[in-house]
Scaffold this motif. Structure first.
Motif, PDB file in Angstrom:
ATOM      1  N   THR A 367      46.113   3.494  -0.213  1.00  0.00           N
ATOM      2  CA  THR A 367      46.924   2.203   0.540  1.00  0.00           C
ATOM      3  C   THR A 367      47.813   1.537  -0.924  1.00  0.00           C
ATOM      4  OG1 THR A 367      44.927   1.097   0.249  1.00  0.00           O
ATOM      5  CG2 THR A 367      45.517   2.237   2.271  1.00  0.00           C
ATOM      6  N   THR A 368      47.231   1.667  -2.055  1.00  0.00           N
ATOM      7  CA  THR A 368      47.862   0.869  -3.139  1.00  0.00           C
ATOM      8  C   THR A 368      49.223   1.750  -3.616  1.00  0.00           C
ATOM      9  OG1 THR A 368      45.561   0.037  -3.993  1.00  0.00           O
ATOM     10  CG2 THR A 368      47.534   0.186  -5.558  1.00  0.00           C
ATOM     11  N   PHE A 369      49.080   2.973  -3.721  1.00  0.00           N
ATOM     12  CA  PHE A 369      50.242   3.755  -3.880  1.00  0.00           C
ATOM     13  C   PHE A 369      51.287   3.677  -2.939  1.00  0.00           C
ATOM     14  CE2 PHE A 369      47.336   6.363  -6.957  1.00  0.00           C
ATOM     15  CZ  PHE A 369      48.174   5.971  -7.994  1.00  0.00           C
ATOM     16  N   LEU A 370      50.881   3.372  -1.579  1.00  0.00           N
ATOM     17  CA  LEU A 370      51.659   3.137  -0.527  1.00  0.00           C
ATOM     18  C   LEU A 370      52.282   1.856  -0.385  1.00  0.00           C
ATOM     19  CD1 LEU A 370      50.101   5.440   2.126  1.00  0.00           C
ATOM     20  CD2 LEU A 370      51.911   6.191   0.668  1.00  0.00           C
ATOM     21  N   THR A 371      51.774   0.989  -1.029  1.00  0.00           N
ATOM     22  CA  THR A 371      52.251  -0.547  -0.814  1.00  0.00           C
ATOM     23  C   THR A 371      53.708  -0.683  -1.072  1.00  0.00           C
ATOM     24  OG1 THR A 371      50.115  -1.380  -1.286  1.00  0.00           O
ATOM     25  CG2 THR A 371      52.106  -2.941  -1.738  1.00  0.00           C
ATOM     26  N   PRO A 372      54.318  -0.159  -2.043  1.00  0.00           N
ATOM     27  CA  PRO A 372      55.862  -0.447  -2.120  1.00  0.00           C
ATOM     28  C   PRO A 372      56.756  -0.066  -1.073  1.00  0.00           C
ATOM     29  CG  PRO A 372      54.677   0.201  -4.358  1.00  0.00           C
ATOM     30  CD  PRO A 372      53.961   0.350  -3.360  1.00  0.00           C
ATOM     31  N   TYR A 373      56.197   1.341  -0.661  1.00  0.00           N
ATOM     32  CA  TYR A 373      57.010   1.824   0.455  1.00  0.00           C
ATOM     33  C   TYR A 373      56.711   1.114   1.760  1.00  0.00           C
ATOM     34  CZ  TYR A 373      56.950   5.578  -2.811  1.00  0.00           C
ATOM     35  OH  TYR A 373      56.991   6.604  -4.087  1.00  0.00           O
ATOM     36  N   MET A 374      55.648   0.561   2.110  1.00  0.00           N
ATOM     37  CA  MET A 374      55.266  -0.190   3.098  1.00  0.00           C
ATOM     38  C   MET A 374      56.258  -1.221   3.123  1.00  0.00           C
ATOM     39  SD  MET A 374      53.298   1.312   5.243  1.00  0.00           S
ATOM     40  CE  MET A 374      52.994   0.066   6.324  1.00  0.00           C
ATOM     41  N   ILE A 375      56.509  -2.167   2.126  1.00  0.00           N
ATOM     42  CA  ILE A 375      57.222  -3.244   1.804  1.00  0.00           C
ATOM     43  C   ILE A 375      58.585  -2.770   2.164  1.00  0.00           C
ATOM     44  CG2 ILE A 375      58.087  -4.977   0.266  1.00  0.00           C
ATOM     45  CD1 ILE A 375      55.423  -4.788  -1.068  1.00  0.00           C
ATOM     46  N   ARG A 376      59.039  -1.908   1.554  1.00  0.00           N
ATOM     47  CA  ARG A 376      60.524  -1.154   1.920  1.00  0.00           C
ATOM     48  C   ARG A 376      60.614  -0.877   3.357  1.00  0.00           C
ATOM     49  NH1 ARG A 376      59.642   1.768  -3.061  1.00  0.00           N
ATOM     50  NH2 ARG A 376      60.761   0.429  -4.564  1.00  0.00           N
ATOM     51  N   ALA A 377      59.804  -0.413   3.952  1.00  0.00           N
ATOM     52  CA  ALA A 377      59.665   0.045   5.401  1.00  0.00           C
ATOM     53  C   ALA A 377      59.922  -1.120   6.549  1.00  0.00           C
ATOM     54  CB  ALA A 377      58.792   1.004   5.775  1.00  0.00           C
ATOM     55  N   ALA A 378      59.546  -2.262   5.995  1.00  0.00           N
ATOM     56  CA  ALA A 378      59.571  -3.537   7.119  1.00  0.00           C
ATOM     57  C   ALA A 378      60.739  -3.705   7.789  1.00  0.00           C
ATOM     58  CB  ALA A 378      59.090  -4.567   6.397  1.00  0.00           C
ATOM     59  N   GLU A 379      61.927  -3.567   6.910  1.00  0.00           N
ATOM     60  CA  GLU A 379      63.250  -3.901   7.282  1.00  0.00           C
ATOM     61  C   GLU A 379      63.935  -2.911   8.425  1.00  0.00           C
ATOM     62  OE1 GLU A 379      67.212  -6.155   5.761  1.00  0.00           O
ATOM     63  OE2 GLU A 379      65.541  -5.892   4.487  1.00  0.00           O
ATOM     64  N   PRO A 380      63.711  -1.471   7.966  1.00  0.00           N
ATOM     65  CA  PRO A 380      63.989  -0.462   8.978  1.00  0.00           C
ATOM     66  C   PRO A 380      63.204  -0.661  10.286  1.00  0.00           C
ATOM     67  CG  PRO A 380      63.921   0.405   6.520  1.00  0.00           C
ATOM     68  CD  PRO A 380      63.281  -0.953   6.469  1.00  0.00           C
ATOM     69  N   ALA A 381      61.912  -0.749  10.119  1.00  0.00           N
ATOM     70  CA  ALA A 381      61.447  -0.889  11.316  1.00  0.00           C
ATOM     71  C   ALA A 381      61.719  -2.056  12.132  1.00  0.00           C
ATOM     72  CB  ALA A 381      59.774  -1.068  10.891  1.00  0.00           C
ATOM     73  N   TYR A 382      62.184  -3.227  11.547  1.00  0.00           N
ATOM     74  CA  TYR A 382      62.787  -4.406  12.517  1.00  0.00           C
ATOM     75  C   TYR A 382      64.039  -3.876  13.084  1.00  0.00           C
ATOM     76  CZ  TYR A 382      65.192  -8.595  13.452  1.00  0.00           C
ATOM     77  OH  TYR A 382      65.704  -9.380  14.117  1.00  0.00           O
ATOM     78  N   ASN A 383      64.832  -2.945  12.222  1.00  0.00           N
ATOM     79  CA  ASN A 383      66.103  -2.504  12.989  1.00  0.00           C
ATOM     80  C   ASN A 383      65.765  -1.624  14.124  1.00  0.00           C
ATOM     81  OD1 ASN A 383      67.452  -4.237  10.910  1.00  0.00           O
ATOM     82  ND2 ASN A 383      67.446  -2.212   9.429  1.00  0.00           N
ATOM     83  N   VAL A 384      64.849  -0.650  14.145  1.00  0.00           N
ATOM     84  CA  VAL A 384      64.460   0.258  15.142  1.00  0.00           C
ATOM     85  C   VAL A 384      64.140  -0.760  16.182  1.00  0.00           C
ATOM     86  CG1 VAL A 384      62.897   1.807  16.043  1.00  0.00           C
ATOM     87  CG2 VAL A 384      63.952   1.971  13.648  1.00  0.00           C
ATOM     88  N   LEU A 385      63.398  -1.431  16.224  1.00  0.00           N
ATOM     89  CA  LEU A 385      62.846  -2.637  17.177  1.00  0.00           C
ATOM     90  C   LEU A 385      64.080  -3.390  17.867  1.00  0.00           C
ATOM     91  CD1 LEU A 385      59.514  -4.287  15.925  1.00  0.00           C
ATOM     92  CD2 LEU A 385      59.894  -2.407  17.577  1.00  0.00           C
ATOM     93  N   GLU A 386      65.096  -3.697  17.011  1.00  0.00           N
ATOM     94  CA  GLU A 386      66.212  -4.407  17.558  1.00  0.00           C
ATOM     95  C   GLU A 386      67.354  -3.650  18.245  1.00  0.00           C
ATOM     96  OE1 GLU A 386      68.909  -7.772  15.212  1.00  0.00           O
ATOM     97  OE2 GLU A 386      68.851  -5.793  14.223  1.00  0.00           O
TER      98      GLU A 386
END
Length: 748
Positions: A367-386
């Motif tokens: 999960t530590t190695f995936l942390t930067p990718y999860m931070i970047r994934a927040a905005e695309p995930a919001y765009n999908v919901l929108e």
């Protein structure tokens, strides 16, 4: 001893090499320590391994204590209070949801109840260190959502301490039912408040009295001594040593010396903290990772999805709009330091299985190695919901800011009642602690002086009277506090219907104060209840009317507040924080600004009277900061020096004009700097020289020509200093220093 030194050398050398590699790869050092621990563990047969694991574990326990001590130094109860309820709502939602999720996953694998409970605690704790580094590396630390995440992480760290206390209680075999848990939380809160209040009274006084004697060496010894002392006290009270270390750190965080203590303690914390994380890596068994690959994958997905969903939900419930909430929730999708500390607690208590530790470490690494990718994934995930959610839903989900602003509005009643409740709680705890100490230690001692029935009664009376005298300032403050406050007076005069509730608040506090007197008299005498109540009420009335008690209670309160605010005052004195009165100036379109005097400023060396700041710019100089010195309200004779920091009061236009002049009125750069070189020349005074017969002062060498006589050569090895009253004579060999043009002018 030889084995211990060899183990320590092996740990530090391997940890140093591995962390340098991780530093080069821009990865968290915590993971480097874990990898180093894995390399020196018995599970790696191809490399040298640690011999005495018990001693390493002891050092690791010390490392946990110093880690939490340093965490306490960065923590402040005042910061938590100023945060309001929003971070509290988010933190509690995330912790409760992730704990429940972790327990359910553990139950799904058929693990024991203790394994499931401790697993839930581990999954609920995100990593402050890893998230902070990720924000820093990605350039997001200054963004608003990052500050929201860090405020929740601070609360999570505090709640993790509480969780460790509760898990220890459960692990010791006590029933984890709701009533038991509630009593433990209440007990923890009372002891925490008592320790904090007593510590704020005593420790800043001690540091203030010994400030002139404190070097960095003595300060680190005193700080670590206080840390270990509180760890022992916490252990005796039934809590962990790590909890006591955290409490002492949070007390020292309110002192002026907090920054200096954090700096001198950091090397010790880094050393023992490294040993702790290395010991974590030593418990990683590759065979366990192979056997439990499915739980590792499931737990990793649980953290990533759980924090994304429940983290976002927690921030939304705290009043944030959906987009901000998702960026915050996705950022917290990992576990870190506290997961290891909780796992170590479970292993030391012998209540969790050996496989759980390496499983959690493996999940943390992934999960530590995936942390930067999860931070970047927040905005695309919001765009999908929108794109897929109805617009009216998205509009409603993004209305969090308006709700938050309305929730933060506090009326006078809410402010007054919260302050009354706080003061009543604090003074009740202090009074209860004094009564407990008096009845536990002083009363038996007084009774044993002369063990007869008649003296027994006198001992009771003397102890009771002394106890009442000791708690009387606190009882009086409990009853009268906030009665003359602005909130109380405003509510009293605005509406008649407010007067009965206000009187009720005073009566309730009188009853609480009287109950302490009632308990003391009832414990020490055989009077009837009616008599005891009368005595209690009379005692409370006497306390309220006593001016001496009023002075004592005010003095104690001011001392406590001074100790509590000493670090803020020190920050204001050194210019790192604005003075409190600035808020009142803002209401009148006036504010304070700091201006640094340049090294080549024309103002340097001139007095305030000569500079005429007020007539020229309309500003007032309130303070001048010069190194560790602060000159408040400087008079006209005060001289400005290069490097001074001037605090000026004025309007935006006045301060802007003042700043422009300060930056503009500089000594111009010399276009002929090469001609400023100094030379040393020898002159022989000729018989017809105008210097003959004149003294050094009459010659005008310094005043007219800008040169300086170094000495006269009289046949000795060293030059002879010239007597100012000695006249020059023909044949004198004079050595003179000056610029080349001036020396030529003098020669001619």
């Amino acid at each position: 001893m030889d084995a211990l030194i060899k183990d320590l050398a092996l740990i530090l050398v391997v940890a140093g090499v591995v962390t340098l590699i991780f530093k080069k790869l821009r990865q968290p050092l915590v993971l480097g320590y874990i990898v180093a621990g894995f390399l020196v563990s018995p599970h790696m047969p191809y490399l040298a391994s640690v011999v005495d694991k018990e001693n390493i574990q002891t050092w690791a326990d010390i490392g946990v204590m110093f880690l939490l001590f340093s965490l306490g130094l960065d923590f402040s109860f005042k910061k938590i209070i100023k945060m309001g309820m929003s971070p509290v709502i988010a933190a509690l939602t995330i912790i409760f949801s992730m704990m429940t999720l972790g327990i359910c996953v553990g139950k799904g694998f058929g693990w024991t109840q203790m394994n499931c409970i401790f697993l839930g605690g581990m999954l609920a704790m995100s990593s402050t260190t890893i998230i902070y580094k990720a924000f820093d590396d990605m350039g997001l630390r200054q963004q608003r959502f990052a500050s929201l995440v860090m405020s929740v992480l601070i609360l999570e760290d505090v709640l993790a301490i509480v969780m460790m206390v509760m898990l220890s209680t459960i692990a010791n075999g006590q029933s984890p039912d709701g009533g038991q848990m509630l009593m433990q939380i209440v007990r923890l809160g009372i002891i925490l408040i008592l320790w904090f209040v007593v510590g704020i009274f005593l420790i800043p006084l001690f540091l203030r009295r010994t400030r002139n004697l404190m070097t960095e060496e003595t300060l680190v010894v005193v700080a670590l001594g206080l840390c270990c002392l509180m760890a022992v006290v916490a252990t005796q009270a039934g809590f962990s040593s790590a909890f006591g270390a955290f409490v002492m750190g949070s007390i020292l965080a309110e002192t002026i010396e907090a920054d200096k203590i954090a700096r001198v303690v950091e090397p010790v914390k880094n050393l023992f903290g490294a040993v702790f994380f290395v010991s974590v890596g030593m418990l990683v068994d590759p065979q366990v990772l192979v056997d439990y690959w499915l739980p590792i994958v499931v737990l990793t997905l649980t953290i990533l999805l759980g924090q994304s969903v429940f983290g976002s939900l927690g921030y939304m419930l705290s009043g944030q709009p959906l987009k901000t909430a998702m960026r915050c929730g996705f950022s917290m999708a990992q576990i870190g330091e506290f997961a290891f500390i909780i796992a170590s607690l479970g292993l030391s208590l012998g209540v969790i299985s050996d496989f759980l530790y390496p499983v959690v470490v493996a999940v943390s690494v992934v999960t530590t190695f995936l942390t930067p990718y999860m931070i970047r994934a927040a905005e695309p995930a919001y765009n999908v919901l929108e794109r897929h959610f109805p617009k009216r839903w998205m509009k409603r989900l993004n209305m969090g800011t308006a709700r938050q602003s309305s929730e933060n509005e506090r009326n006078l009643w809410r402010s007054l009642l919260s302050q009354m409740l706080l003061f009543t709680l604090v003074y009740s705890i202090i009074s209860g602690a004094i009564i407990t100490v008096m009845f536990t230690f002083v009363l038996p001692f007084a009774r044993n002086i002369h063990p007869t029935w008649e003296f027994h009664w006198y001992a009771n009376a003397a102890t009771g009277l002394l106890t009442v005298l000791l708690i009387s300032p606190f009882l009086r403050a409990m009853v009268m506090k906030k009665v003359r406050s602005e909130e109380f007076q405003t509510l009293w005069t605005e509406r008649r219907s407010n007067r009965l509730p206000l009187i009720f608040t005073v009566l309730v506090r009188i009853i609480i104060a009287a109950s302490f007197i009632f308990y003391i008299v009832n414990y020490l005498s055989r009077f009837r209840n009616a008599v005891i109540v009368c005595i209690a009420l009379v005692a409370i009335i006497v306390m309220i009317m006593s001016r001496g008690l009023k002075r004592r209670s005010i003095m104690l309160e001011r001392l406590f507040l001074q100790n509590l605010r000493s670090r803020e005052i020190e920050a204001q004195v050194h210019g790192r924080k604005r003075p409190l009165f600035e808020g009142r100036l803002l209401d009148r379109d006036i504010h304070i600004s700091d201006f640094d005097v340049p090294e080549d400023s024309r103002w340097a060396g001139q007095t305030l009277t000569h500079l005429q700041f007020r007539p020229r710019f309309g500003v007032h100089v309130s303070s001048i900061l010069r190194g560790h010195q602060r000159i408040n309200i400087p008079d006209g004779k005060t001289v400005i020096f290069p490097g001074d920091r001037i605090q000026a009061i004025g309007t935006d236009e006045q301060l802007q004009a003042f700043g422009n002049a300060l930056r503009g009125e500089l000594v111009a750069e010399d276009p002929e700097i090469e001609k400023r070189e100094m030379h040393l020349r020898q002159f022989i005074v000729a018989p017809d020289s105008p210097l003959v017969g004149k003294t050094l002062k009459e010659s005008g060498i310094r005043d007219r020509y800008g040169c300086m006589v170094v000495g006269i050569e009289e046949g000795q090895k060293d030059l002879t200093l010239i007597d100012p009253t000695r006249p020059f004579e023909p044949g004198d060999i004079v050595w003179i220093v000056g610029e080349e043009e001036r020396l030529d002018s003098l020669k001619n």
